[in-house]
Design an enzyme around this catalytic site. Structure first.
Site, short mmCIF file in Angstrom:
data_model
loop_
_atom_site.label_atom_id
_atom_site.label_comp_id
_atom_site.label_asym_id
_atom_site.label_seq_id
_atom_site.Cartn_x
_atom_site.Cartn_y
_atom_site.Cartn_z
N CYS A 104 0.82 -1.22 0.00
CA CYS A 104 0.00 0.00 0.00
C CYS A 104 0.85 1.26 0.00
O CYS A 104 0.66 2.15 -0.82
CB CYS A 104 -0.93 -0.01 1.21
SG CYS A 104 -1.89 1.50 1.34
N CYS B 75 -1.43 1.66 -3.17
CA CYS B 75 -2.42 2.73 -2.95
C CYS B 75 -1.84 4.14 -2.88
O CYS B 75 -2.33 5.05 -3.55
CB CYS B 75 -3.17 2.50 -1.64
SG CYS B 75 -3.43 0.79 -1.20
N LYS C 236 0.20 5.28 -6.08
CA LYS C 236 -0.81 5.27 -7.17
C LYS C 236 -1.72 6.49 -7.05
O LYS C 236 -1.98 7.18 -8.04
CB LYS C 236 -1.61 3.97 -7.09
CG LYS C 236 -2.67 3.73 -8.15
CD LYS C 236 -4.03 4.33 -7.88
CE LYS C 236 -4.64 4.03 -6.55
NZ LYS C 236 -5.18 2.71 -6.36
N TYR D 275 -8.96 -3.54 -11.37
CA TYR D 275 -8.69 -2.25 -10.72
C TYR D 275 -7.42 -1.59 -11.28
O TYR D 275 -7.40 -0.42 -11.62
CB TYR D 275 -8.36 -2.47 -9.24
CG TYR D 275 -9.44 -2.64 -8.24
CD1 TYR D 275 -9.77 -1.60 -7.39
CD2 TYR D 275 -10.07 -3.86 -8.06
CE1 TYR D 275 -10.71 -1.77 -6.37
CE2 TYR D 275 -11.01 -4.04 -7.05
CZ TYR D 275 -11.32 -2.99 -6.21
OH TYR D 275 -12.24 -3.16 -5.22
N GLU E 294 -7.23 1.87 -13.51
CA GLU E 294 -6.70 3.06 -12.83
C GLU E 294 -5.48 3.61 -13.58
O GLU E 294 -5.38 4.83 -13.82
CB GLU E 294 -6.32 2.71 -11.38
CG GLU E 294 -7.53 2.46 -10.49
CD GLU E 294 -7.18 2.18 -9.04
OE1 GLU E 294 -8.06 2.29 -8.19
OE2 GLU E 294 -6.02 1.81 -8.74
N HIS F 194 -27.35 21.14 0.17
CA HIS F 194 -27.49 21.76 -1.14
C HIS F 194 -26.55 22.94 -1.30
O HIS F 194 -26.35 23.68 -0.34
CB HIS F 194 -28.95 22.25 -1.29
CG HIS F 194 -29.24 22.78 -2.65
ND1 HIS F 194 -29.36 21.97 -3.76
CD2 HIS F 194 -29.43 24.05 -3.07
CE1 HIS F 194 -29.63 22.73 -4.81
NE2 HIS F 194 -29.66 23.99 -4.42
N GLU G 76 -26.31 15.10 -2.58
CA GLU G 76 -27.72 15.26 -2.18
C GLU G 76 -28.65 14.38 -3.02
O GLU G 76 -29.73 14.02 -2.59
CB GLU G 76 -28.15 16.72 -2.24
CG GLU G 76 -28.25 17.30 -3.63
CD GLU G 76 -28.67 18.78 -3.62
OE1 GLU G 76 -29.75 19.08 -3.10
OE2 GLU G 76 -27.91 19.61 -4.15
#
Ligand code: NDP
Length: 464
Positions: free
Chosen positions: A45, A50, A53, A184, A188, A445, A450
């Site tokens: 990672c 992760c 990346k 993945y 990516e 908002h 939302e």
């Protein structure tokens, strides 16, 4: 609890996410802990996954941001990306983090060996570099996984390719990049390289990338790749790669569809495998599965009573936060007097394509198979920010609801910051929130998120 028969109460093999968490928490519970890491503290990672990346994703996304800024009235010169400068900064940050992982261990009283450890028997380890042998009452294997590539017999010329580890060692941007795979990592990096101005081709063996994800997400990721300028070749696999250093694009890739394509870098992103080779599992009698993964139960126990395993090496769910929780649960169970297991259900995940995917729970197809009667709510819109800057990028949101009790069993988002949104949504879904409770939640908002509480119209089911 502590046994003086052994050098340590716990020996952890692997300084990645799962291993360091288990070691630190176990030490905090009073155990005498050692940890061996053969490469760099932080594991996949932090060192080659992760973290770097995501920095590459940020780097490539700035190109779009420059264009968007112009539409908002900014005068921005012609941007130029300096790959070397970026990579140097990125590596500095990775090194800083790796240092923190190390100091986190030593600060917790864990003895760290910067060495490869292999099992000799159920309580004994050999430190390969120093030749030293140590014993431990409990051994935790947290060695993670490693990128897999076909053998040269299966794919002649595969030695000319790189994998995701190799991407972080690039010293120059490729002129043309071919990525093989549709998971993945493939999608990516296709966005990363396309965003950085590299001519990028993605070659996938079936019709649609991201097998296993909700089909609406897969459709949109596929369209998004094309919109980002990625040349997508489906139903194809490479069957030979030849390198001729004398030509401008030295790698010639022959595909099983008969075509030949060229690039200066070819990246294989065709899956990862548990890093169990040569670990001494047979010597210790530890059972492995078909892909080399260590077979464990809910408490991360192997078939050998003194050996546990957590993280990618167990082939359960190859995600950093999962490994961390498995490691923590192990430490609390074995040294903290609080037996517990990791709950692997309803885990949210993000795919850092551009824009991102955030997903949690069941896909429409899986929910229909599990519950029969389900309701689907979807929306697809252009976010406010893009209305002004002219970007064609859209947001898609989908809720999968079990009709019998209105419980939301899946949520799937593609759009800017979908990874951030899905983390919040995962709490509600993990708690078993119903569609009515979503509807009763007042909107924030103006935001994209939302829309998730204002979805009122059921959508027809997807046609198979
Ligand atoms: P995946 O297993 O997700 O994808 C592998 C891809 O390669 C699939 O598209 C597969 O096709 C294809 N493939 C497999 N074998 C071959 C072959 N022999 N020839 C051609 N194509 C082949 O692996 P990744 O390496 O992308 O990722 C590994 C894991 O790492 C992920 O499952 C994920 O858990 C984790 N990860 C998570 C990230 C995140 O959370 N953002 C980012 C990166 C990785 P098919 O679909 O047909 O099987």
């Amino acid at each position: 609890m502590s046994s003086t028969m052994y050098d340590y109460d716990l020996f952890v093999i692997g300084g990645g996410s799962g291993g360091v968490r288990a070691a630190r928490i176990s030490a905090g519970h009073g155990a005498r802990v050692a940890l061996a890491e053969e490469y760099r503290m932080g594991g996949t990672c932090v060192i080659r996954g992760c973290v770097p990346k995501k920095y590459m994703v940020y780097a490539s996304d700035y190109g779009h941001k420059l264009d968007e800024a112009r539409a908002y009235g900014w005068t921005v010169g012609k941007g130029k990306f300096d790959f070397g400068r970026f990579m140097s900064r990125m590596h500095d940050e990775v090194s800083r983090l790796s240092g923190l992982y190390m100091s986190g261990q030593t600060g917790a009283g864990v003895e760290v060996f910067e060495d490869r450890a292999e099992l000799v028997d159920p309580h004994t380890l050999r430190l390969v570099g120093s030749g030293r042998t140590v014993t431990a009452q409990r051994i935790l294997i947290a060695v993670g996984g490693t990128p897999w590539r076909p053998s040269p017999a299966e794919l002649p010329g595969v030695e000319h390719t790189i994998d995701s580890d190799g991407v972080f060692e690039l010293t120059a941007l490729p002129r043309r990049m071919i990525i093989i795979g549709g998971g993945y990592i493939a999608v990516e990096f296709a966005h990363v390289f396309a965003g950085l101005g590299v001519e990028t081709m993605l070659i996938y063996r079936k019709d649609k990338v991201l097998r296993g994800f909700d089909d609406d997400i897969r459709d949109r990721v596929q369209q998004g790749l094309i919109a980002a300028g990625v040349q997508l070749v489906t139903h194809s696999v490479p069957n030979r790669i030849v390198r001729d250093p004398a030509v401008w694009l030295p790698l010639e890739v022959s595909l099983d569809n008969g075509s030949v394509v060229r690039a200066d870098q070819v990246m294989m992103a065709v899956g990862r495998r548990p890093a169990t080779e040569g670990l001494g599992l047979a010597a210790a009698g530890v059972e492995t599965g078909a892909a080399g993964e260590i077979v464990v139960d809910a408490y991360s126990r192997t078939n050998v009573s003194s050996v546990w395993a957590v993280g990618d090496v167990t082939g359960r769910m190859e995600l950093t936060p999962v490994a961390i929780r498995e490691g923590h649960a192990f430490a609390d169970t074995e040294f903290g007097g609080q037996p517990r297991t990791m709950d692997h259900s309803t885990i949210a995940t993000a795919i850092f394509v551009q824009p991102e995917v955030g997903t949690v729970g069941l896909s429409e197809t899986d929910a229909r198979a599990a519950f029969g009667d389900i309701d689907i709510y979807k929306t697809d819109f252009r976010p406010m920010k893009h209305v002004l800057n002219g970007s064609a990028e859209r947001v898609f949101m989908k809720l999968v609801v079990r009709a019998a009790d209105e419980v939301v069993v899946g949520a799937h988002i593609i759009g800017p910051d979908a990874g951030e949104m899905i983390q919040m949504l995962a709490i509600a879904i993990k708690m078993g929130a119903t569609k009515t409770q979503f509807d009763e939640t007042c909107a924030v908002h103006p935001t994209m998120a939302e829309e998730i509480v204002t979805l009122r119209t059921k959508s027809p089911p997807r046609q198979a």
